[in-house]
Design a protein around this motif. Structure first.
Motif, mmCIF file in Angstrom:
data_model
loop_
_atom_site.group_PDB
_atom_site.id
_atom_site.type_symbol
_atom_site.label_atom_id
_atom_site.label_comp_id
_atom_site.label_asym_id
_atom_site.label_seq_id
_atom_site.Cartn_x
_atom_site.Cartn_y
_atom_site.Cartn_z
ATOM 1 N N ARG A 486 57.885 47.214 29.670
ATOM 2 C CA ARG A 486 57.524 47.801 30.960
ATOM 3 C C ARG A 486 56.031 47.634 31.240
ATOM 4 N NH1 ARG A 486 61.559 51.077 33.103
ATOM 5 N NH2 ARG A 486 63.293 51.489 31.677
ATOM 6 N N ASP A 487 55.232 47.737 30.202
ATOM 7 C CA ASP A 487 53.782 47.638 30.379
ATOM 8 C C ASP A 487 53.318 46.189 30.562
ATOM 9 O OD1 ASP A 487 53.634 50.361 30.086
ATOM 10 O OD2 ASP A 487 53.083 50.287 27.969
ATOM 11 N N ARG A 488 53.872 45.281 29.762
ATOM 12 C CA ARG A 488 53.326 43.921 29.690
ATOM 13 C C ARG A 488 54.062 42.905 30.565
ATOM 14 N NH1 ARG A 488 49.897 43.737 25.235
ATOM 15 N NH2 ARG A 488 49.117 45.883 24.965
ATOM 16 N N ARG A 489 55.296 43.213 30.969
ATOM 17 C CA ARG A 489 56.076 42.219 31.702
ATOM 18 C C ARG A 489 56.248 42.581 33.181
ATOM 19 N NH1 ARG A 489 58.293 38.421 28.986
ATOM 20 N NH2 ARG A 489 59.886 38.070 30.591
ATOM 21 N N VAL A 490 55.519 43.594 33.637
ATOM 22 C CA VAL A 490 55.731 44.087 34.990
ATOM 23 C C VAL A 490 55.432 43.030 36.048
ATOM 24 C CG1 VAL A 490 53.398 45.068 35.146
ATOM 25 C CG2 VAL A 490 55.239 46.011 36.548
ATOM 26 N N ASN A 491 54.509 42.119 35.784
ATOM 27 C CA ASN A 491 54.159 41.091 36.767
ATOM 28 C C ASN A 491 54.732 39.721 36.414
ATOM 29 O OD1 ASN A 491 52.586 42.849 38.418
ATOM 30 N ND2 ASN A 491 50.916 42.708 36.924
ATOM 31 N N ARG A 492 55.600 39.671 35.416
ATOM 32 C CA ARG A 492 56.197 38.403 35.022
ATOM 33 C C ARG A 492 57.340 38.025 35.970
ATOM 34 N NH1 ARG A 492 55.320 37.142 29.533
ATOM 35 N NH2 ARG A 492 53.225 37.875 28.989
ATOM 36 N N SER A 493 57.503 36.747 36.213
ATOM 37 C CA SER A 493 58.618 36.267 37.023
ATOM 38 C C SER A 493 59.924 36.460 36.257
ATOM 39 C CB SER A 493 58.412 34.786 37.352
ATOM 40 O OG SER A 493 59.504 34.279 38.064
ATOM 41 N N VAL A 494 60.935 36.919 36.957
ATOM 42 C CA VAL A 494 62.232 37.171 36.325
ATOM 43 C C VAL A 494 63.161 35.997 36.627
ATOM 44 C CG1 VAL A 494 64.211 38.720 36.205
ATOM 45 C CG2 VAL A 494 61.918 39.647 36.600
ATOM 46 N N PRO A 495 63.719 35.362 35.603
ATOM 47 C CA PRO A 495 64.609 34.219 35.846
ATOM 48 C C PRO A 495 65.819 34.603 36.699
ATOM 49 C CG PRO A 495 64.015 34.352 33.523
ATOM 50 C CD PRO A 495 63.540 35.615 34.157
ATOM 51 N N THR A 496 66.254 33.679 37.519
ATOM 52 C CA THR A 496 67.447 33.901 38.337
ATOM 53 C C THR A 496 68.657 34.220 37.460
ATOM 54 O OG1 THR A 496 66.583 32.382 40.000
ATOM 55 C CG2 THR A 496 68.949 32.862 40.080
ATOM 56 N N ASP A 497 68.678 33.646 36.253
ATOM 57 C CA ASP A 497 69.809 33.894 35.343
ATOM 58 C C ASP A 497 70.005 35.384 35.082
ATOM 59 O OD1 ASP A 497 68.436 31.299 34.851
ATOM 60 O OD2 ASP A 497 70.131 30.944 33.495
ATOM 61 N N LEU A 498 68.895 36.138 34.979
ATOM 62 C CA LEU A 498 69.036 37.566 34.706
ATOM 63 C C LEU A 498 69.657 38.285 35.898
ATOM 64 C CD1 LEU A 498 68.634 40.035 32.934
ATOM 65 C CD2 LEU A 498 66.367 40.303 33.918
ATOM 66 N N TRP A 499 69.176 37.974 37.127
ATOM 67 C CA TRP A 499 69.752 38.634 38.297
ATOM 68 C C TRP A 499 71.247 38.356 38.403
ATOM 69 C CZ3 TRP A 499 66.911 42.290 40.087
ATOM 70 C CH2 TRP A 499 65.520 42.184 40.115
#
Length: 753
Positions: A486-499
């Motif tokens: 939550r702290d370190r990945r908040v601004n990371r792009s989320v792969p379409t695969d996860l959605w």
């Protein structure tokens, strides 16, 4: 006029009335007299207005008070009088409406408490005979209650008794005595928050129900602090930890079976109070509030833990015009916050290093933990991070998919199929090509390995005997890695695969949370609506509301109407009924709109009452409107008596008003007594009012003694009024104490012209 700490709504209200009266007497009395104010208000006599403005009597009808304020405001403008900025609200009719409502609710609550106390004995036997839940505290394992296991470390310190053990080089030295055997838990160090928590526990031991919510970051010692606190409870206390089939469902299923001397254990309370399904959490909260207020089941002790971000969500005020999803949670949690620091203090660390707490694991953690984060170190946080950072690509991909799934909306249990479908999106083309056919199983084997005795980074959830078995495997991410994500990945792009994996494989109750996260991703606006529609179809009222709002903005009114109506079946969504009614009205379906507005009114949406009345009067249905609002007043606690009186007069049912109000008062309806007494006084039937109110007061109706005193005072029967004011003062009414001071020290004010 700012209220002082400890002042009640009633104190503030009467102080403001008194100041308004002073403004009238000092600046405006030549412009408008008490008699003129009474005529303009359309009912009360000048002495009544004088009693109001002297801060001696509560105006039962807010509309009449508003008319008085509006006249004073007009007089101030005509006189060129401008109050000080700190008192400008005294000539604001909207402010007076709000304050009047607050006092009326406070008085109504007093009546409700009286009724609850009267009913308590009637249900006592049924509670005592109920099969209560929970187990004796002495029989419980702290690890079953989710206290973290400590890392298994090698001692490296020589204590005062002379023994040494293996050091970091692997060499072993002789020792004069054997080292002490290590317990499953490290010795406990009391800190500042523990003292606050122990106070709550002591009050419970003394018979007072209470609640404490420990707020702090992951692995800072919240759950362990709760476990240590309950160890002091005497035999006879039980602990109930609801968790099967899901935490909120388990809580709702058995909360009525919680008996006296029970600790309700809400570790990770967000899963009880803030589940993805919008209305479920508020139902749990309502059950907890009822449990804590139930005098027949006290003492009850509710202990919970929660991360700061969830605490903020539960206690934040809603935006204007949106459903208040956490109103009950704010009331439940008020005053329960016990903050747990993420670090040990310098004094705590020094005590460990001096050997005051004799456990090599504590010393090992104190020497190595960054920034004094001893409990996090003991829970394996550094080892977990090391394992994550050094993970092979396939295991790292699975862990990052789990981290993102948790922060974007997945519950504690992450489906195997979701991880398998999402993880490839976290691998580069080269990493994917180099994977073996068993890459996913290999990744899970790596993530599940224990870290120095603590839970692995990502482990399969093993159902307990008798617990519901998942259709497919489910996995839990270590708390510390979740917070790290939550702290370190908040601004990371989320792969379409996860959605895509979340939409297909996430649990229905998690779809709404994923939808809200998708809305925060600007390029995922379409996904937002897709997720919330799926959640709405699964029965989530909050999702139905949000989908309806989105569709309404897009002009898809028919679909939005159906979703508003679906959302309205949730207790927190009376506003959805109001929205549905507005859409029906916009679509020209007036009769249906009236029915929908009536439903919204029945759910407590006050503005809908006025819309119904306006629509029905516009169709020349005054009698029908009067009949409906009478029924509404009889079946709810809504403050609609003034509107009902006005409508009954308009429908030419004036002769029935007083009898109806008296019947309501006899049934304990808040506000009916005062309005009935006022109508009697306006009809020159003050003596009859005093006799009737005396009977109610002698029968235990709270508030009746204050009204008797006010009626007697207005009739000039000061000695009798004083006796009744004394009775009212003993019942806790601040205005009664003020009246006693005024009548026993000073001459009664001359307010009759």
């Amino acid at each position: 006029m700012n209220s002082a700490v400890g002042e009640s709504s009633e104190d503030v209200f009467f102080a403001a009335l008194k100041r308004l009266g002073a403004i009238h007497g000092e600046y405006l009395t030549r412009r408008i007299s008490l008699r003129a104010l009474a005529r303009g208000a359309g009912g009360p006599v000048a002495t009544t207005i004088g009693a109001w403005l002297g801060g001696h009597r509560f105006p039962q009808q807010v509309d009449t008070l508003v008319k008085v304020v509006e006249q004073l405001h007009a007089a101030a403008l005509a006189e060129g009088f401008e109050p000080a900025p700190s008192e400008a609200h005294l000539l604001n009719s909207l402010w007076w409406r709000d304050q009047h409502t607050a006092v009326a609710q406070q008085r109504a609550e007093s009546v409700r408490i009286g009724v609850q106390q009267a009913q308590a004995e009637a249900v006592l036997n049924s509670h005592r005979s109920a099969a209560t839940v929970g187990r004796p505290i002495s029989q419980l394992d702290p690890f079953d209650l989710e206290v973290h296991h400590s890392v298994d470390v090698i001692p490296t310190h020589r204590f005062a008794d002379g023994w040494t053990v293996q050091d970091d080089t692997g060499l072993t030295t002789s020792r004069s005595t054997d080292p002490p055997a290590l317990s499953a838990l490290t010795p406990y160090m009391m800190r500042a928050h523990d003292r606050l928590l122990r106070d709550v526990v002591r009050r419970a031991e003394a018979g007072q129900s209470g609640m404490a919510m420990l707020v702090g970051s992951s692995s800072c010692g919240k759950t362990r602090a709760c476990w240590e606190a309950v160890q002091s409870l005497a035999d006879g206390w039980k602990l109930w930890h609801p968790f099967d089939p899901t935490r909120p469902e388990a809580a709702l299923a058995d909360i009525q079976n919680v008996g006296p001397r029970t600790v309700v254990w809400l570790n990770e309370a967000q899963h009880y109070l803030l589940p993805s399904t919008g209305s479920l959490g508020e139902r749990v909260v309502a059950g907890l509030r009822a449990l804590l207020q139930d005098q027949t089941r006290r003492p009850i002790l509710v202990l919970g833990t929660v991360w700061p971000e969830y605490w903020a969500m539960l206690t934040a005020l809603p935006r204007a015009g949106t459903p208040d999803l956490h109103e009950q949670a704010r009331k439940l949690l008020a005053g329960t916050n016990v903050s747990v620091p993420s670090s040990f203090s310098a004094a705590d660390l020094a005590a460990i290093r001096r050997g005051e707490v004799r456990d090599p694991r504590l010393l090992y953690a104190a020497q190595r933990a960054a920034d004094g984060q001893v409990t996090q170190y003991l829970a394996g946080a550094p080892v977990l991070l090391e394992r994550y950072h050094n993970a092979p690509p396939n295991a790292r991909a699975v862990l990052e998919a789990a981290m993102d799934a948790r922060r974007l909306g997945n519950g504690l249990a992450i489906p195997h199929l979701l991880l398998a479908a999402a993880a490839p999106g976290y691998l580069t083309d080269q990493e994917w090509d180099q994977n073996s056919d068993d890459w996913f199983e290999e990744a899970l084997a790596y993530t599940s390995q224990p870290c120095h005795g603590a839970r692995g980074a990502l482990t399969r959830i093993k159902p307990r005997p008798g617990q519901e078995v998942f259709e497919t495997p489910q996995y839990r991410l270590a708390d510390y890695l979740e917070q790290h994500g939550r702290d370190r990945r908040v601004n990371r792009s989320v792969p379409t695969d996860l959605w895509e994996a979340a939409y297909v494989h996430a649990h229905n109750e998690d779809q709404f949370a994923f939808g809200r996260s998708a809305r925060a991703e600007r390029h995922k606006s379409v996904d937002h609506l897709r997720f919330v529609l799926k959640a709405a179809e699964a029965g989530d009222h909050a999702a139905a509301w949000e989908a309806a709002e989105e569709l309404n903005k897009l002009g898809r009114h028919t679909h939005a109407l159906a979703l508003y109506q679906r959302a309205a079946s949730g207790a927190a969504f009376a506003v959805a009924r109001r929205k549905a009614a507005g859409l029906l009205q916009k679509l020209g379906r007036t009769d249906e709109a009236v029915d929908e507005y009536k439903e919204a009114a029945a759910l407590g949406h006050l503005s809908s009452v006025h819309v119904v009345v306006e629509l029905m009067l516009g169709q020349d249905q005054a009698a029908a409107a009067a009949a409906w609002i009478k029924q509404l007043a009889e079946q709810t606690d809504m403050d609609v008596l003034d509107t009902a009186i006005t409508l009954l007069k308009r429908a030419e049912h004036e002769t029935d008003i007083l009898r109806w109000l008296c019947d309501l008062a006899d049934k304990g309806r808040p506000g009916a007594m005062g309005r009935a007494a006022e109508l009697m006084q306006q009809a020159d039937r003050s003596q009859e009012a005093a006799v009737w109110l005396t009977g109610l007061a002698n029968s235990g109706f709270l508030g009746a003694e204050l009204l008797v005193a006010e009626v007697l005072e207005e009739d000039g029967l000061i000695d009798e009024a004083i006796e009744w004011y004394r009775r009212a003062a003993k019942s806790g009414y601040p205005s009664a104490r003020s009246a006693l001071a005024r009548l026993t020290v000073q001459d009664p004010p001359d307010v009759v012209e």
